[in-house]
Design a protein around this motif. Structure first.
Motif: not given
Length: 188
Positions: A120-138
């Motif tokens: 993941l990086n700032a240039h390739d922003r792929i939006w995800v819904h909160d259901e995708e668990d952004p904390a776990l993703r990161s």
């Protein structure tokens, strides 16, 4: 040739693989192990991650030497999820289970030629819904990058590349890595 496309959820793996297969029809696709899981094992958590790690490891080990495959995720992805789960304080995995998962993963990675990571990086922003668990993703993304720095886990054979940029840039970088390995091995 064995390629593993690795990254956290919603990082562009499926898109990259579809684009790659469009240019390289001689490769077989090993889908995300999540797609193989049965009902009841698809909730995020250690049991699901271990099941997916086992699926991804077994299918890499079972390949014949002459097969050309691109796998959506490898066992180290799920090892990263296990570590991320613990890092987030969502539970722990017994040390002996984690140790066995590391050994199975390292064994499966032994014959992988290319690992394409999609951090993941700032240039390739792929939006995800909160259901995708952004904390776990990161957290998984951070754990995965650490794992690929560990030669004991990823082995010495695989060329590890980090892909960034738009769709075309990622595809071009992956194709270049695969092409250089073909040339170096006398296949290209």
């Amino acid at each position: 040739m064995r390629i593993v496309v690795s990254g956290t959820h919603a990082s562009g793996k499926s898109t990259l693989i579809a684009d790659f297969l469009g240019l390289h029809p001689g490769f077989d696709h090993l889908p995300d192990p999540f797609e193989v899981l049965g009902e009841g094992q698809d909730d995020p958590g250690p049991a699901s991650f271990l099941a997916q790690l086992t699926i991804s490891a077994r299918r890499l080990v079972a390949l014949r030497a002459d097969e050309h495959v691109i796998a959506e995720r490898g066992p180290l992805d799920f090892l990263a999820y296990l570590r991320a789960w613990e890092d987030l304080g969502r539970g722990s995995v017994p040390a002996e289970v984690l140790g066995r998962a590391e050994a199975v993963s390292a064994d499966a990675m032994r014959d992988v030629d290319v690992v394409a990571t999609l951090p993941l990086n700032a240039h390739d922003r792929i939006w995800v819904h909160d259901e995708e668990d952004p904390a776990l993703r990161s957290a998984m993304d951070a754990a995965l990058l650490e794992i690929y720095d560990d030669r004991d886990l990823r082995g010495d054979r695989a060329t590890v590349i980090e892909l960034a940029g738009d769709r075309e840039a990622r595809l071009t970088a992956l194709a270049a890595a695969v092409g250089s390995l073909y040339t170096a091995s006398g296949l290209g």
